[in-house]
Design a protein around this motif. Sequence first.
Motif, mmCIF file in Angstrom:
data_model
loop_
_atom_site.group_PDB
_atom_site.id
_atom_site.type_symbol
_atom_site.label_atom_id
_atom_site.label_comp_id
_atom_site.label_asym_id
_atom_site.label_seq_id
_atom_site.Cartn_x
_atom_site.Cartn_y
_atom_site.Cartn_z
ATOM 1 N N TYR A 241 2.818 8.009 -11.759
ATOM 2 C CA TYR A 241 3.066 6.607 -11.416
ATOM 3 C C TYR A 241 2.292 6.256 -10.155
ATOM 4 O O TYR A 241 2.464 6.879 -9.103
ATOM 5 C CB TYR A 241 4.562 6.364 -11.191
ATOM 6 C CG TYR A 241 4.896 4.932 -10.830
ATOM 7 C CD1 TYR A 241 4.367 3.859 -11.552
ATOM 8 C CD2 TYR A 241 5.737 4.645 -9.763
ATOM 9 C CE1 TYR A 241 4.671 2.549 -11.221
ATOM 10 C CE2 TYR A 241 6.056 3.338 -9.422
ATOM 11 C CZ TYR A 241 5.518 2.297 -10.166
ATOM 12 O OH TYR A 241 5.813 0.986 -9.844
ATOM 13 N N PRO B 274 1.936 2.902 -8.147
ATOM 14 C CA PRO B 274 2.262 1.477 -7.968
ATOM 15 C C PRO B 274 1.114 0.740 -7.295
ATOM 16 O O PRO B 274 0.531 1.226 -6.322
ATOM 17 C CB PRO B 274 3.517 1.513 -7.082
ATOM 18 C CG PRO B 274 3.475 2.837 -6.388
ATOM 19 C CD PRO B 274 2.766 3.784 -7.311
ATOM 20 N N ASP C 149 12.322 3.809 -10.606
ATOM 21 C CA ASP C 149 12.800 2.693 -11.439
ATOM 22 C C ASP C 149 12.919 1.410 -10.619
ATOM 23 O O ASP C 149 12.586 0.323 -11.104
ATOM 24 C CB ASP C 149 14.158 3.027 -12.054
ATOM 25 C CG ASP C 149 14.074 4.120 -13.109
ATOM 26 O OD1 ASP C 149 12.964 4.374 -13.618
ATOM 27 O OD2 ASP C 149 15.122 4.713 -13.428
ATOM 28 N N ARG D 261 9.515 -0.058 -9.973
ATOM 29 C CA ARG D 261 9.002 -0.640 -11.217
ATOM 30 C C ARG D 261 9.661 -1.973 -11.534
ATOM 31 O O ARG D 261 9.047 -2.852 -12.136
ATOM 32 C CB ARG D 261 9.201 0.342 -12.369
ATOM 33 C CG ARG D 261 8.145 1.451 -12.407
ATOM 34 C CD ARG D 261 8.434 2.475 -13.479
ATOM 35 N NE ARG D 261 7.272 3.332 -13.732
ATOM 36 C CZ ARG D 261 7.317 4.519 -14.291
ATOM 37 N NH1 ARG D 261 8.497 5.019 -14.680
ATOM 38 N NH2 ARG D 261 6.221 5.226 -14.479
ATOM 39 N N GLU E 51 7.803 -5.039 -10.339
ATOM 40 C CA GLU E 51 6.488 -5.338 -10.892
ATOM 41 C C GLU E 51 6.503 -6.640 -11.689
ATOM 42 O O GLU E 51 7.458 -6.938 -12.401
ATOM 43 C CB GLU E 51 6.011 -4.197 -11.796
ATOM 44 C CG GLU E 51 5.690 -2.906 -11.063
ATOM 45 C CD GLU E 51 5.173 -1.837 -12.002
ATOM 46 O OE1 GLU E 51 5.193 -2.065 -13.234
ATOM 47 O OE2 GLU E 51 4.757 -0.773 -11.512
#
Length: 208
Positions: A67, A69, A132, A135, A138
């Motif tokens: 991941y 970001p 989580d 995310r 986002e």
Amino acid sequence: MTEHVDLASLNAVAAVEHAAQAAPKRVREEGRIDERRADGPWLVVITKPNQEKTARANLIKQGFEVYLPLRLLDEASAKRRGVEAVPLFPRIIFARATLDADRWQSIFSTIGVARVMCDPWKPRGVTQAFIDRIRREEVDGFVKLGLRDASKPRHDPKPAVRDHRQWRKLGDVVDGLLSVGVDEARKSVLVSLLNEGRAALTADLRKI
């Protein structure tokens, strides 16, 4: 007598052979996730300067779930820097690995990776809840900075950096990080929280 050649059949056979030869390469490029790593902790991987995407691509090829970001730049910054988006935490990506030392230590030799954040010999990791929560912030694949809840007081970037020791709950940690407007400062706060072993985001990796 001349033997009749069915060109359509030959083309079909050639297509099948080509697909068979290309299959292994396609699997490597798509980076099929190794199911043995699917439920492991999220390790904090420090990349070489400006090689976050390179490190991510090479870890994915090895079967790691990764991941990275990203945040969008404003129009002026994007034009000046020649890119549309930048990492939310410069030089930091998150890779999921099993507790098997042989597996997570393979990250060190990955192209684009500088090191794995450790304490001092065991790797540091973040919780699934932290991943989580990031995310959730986002929009169209990019993390949006700033608090979502208008009823909450908005943090000024400088006090946010100074007062991060007061963040105890996961929501406070994420909201605080996203209120820091300077990328390097945001990264520094995250590293400080990890070094402190802040329970709200740090995974328990004592079994490694």
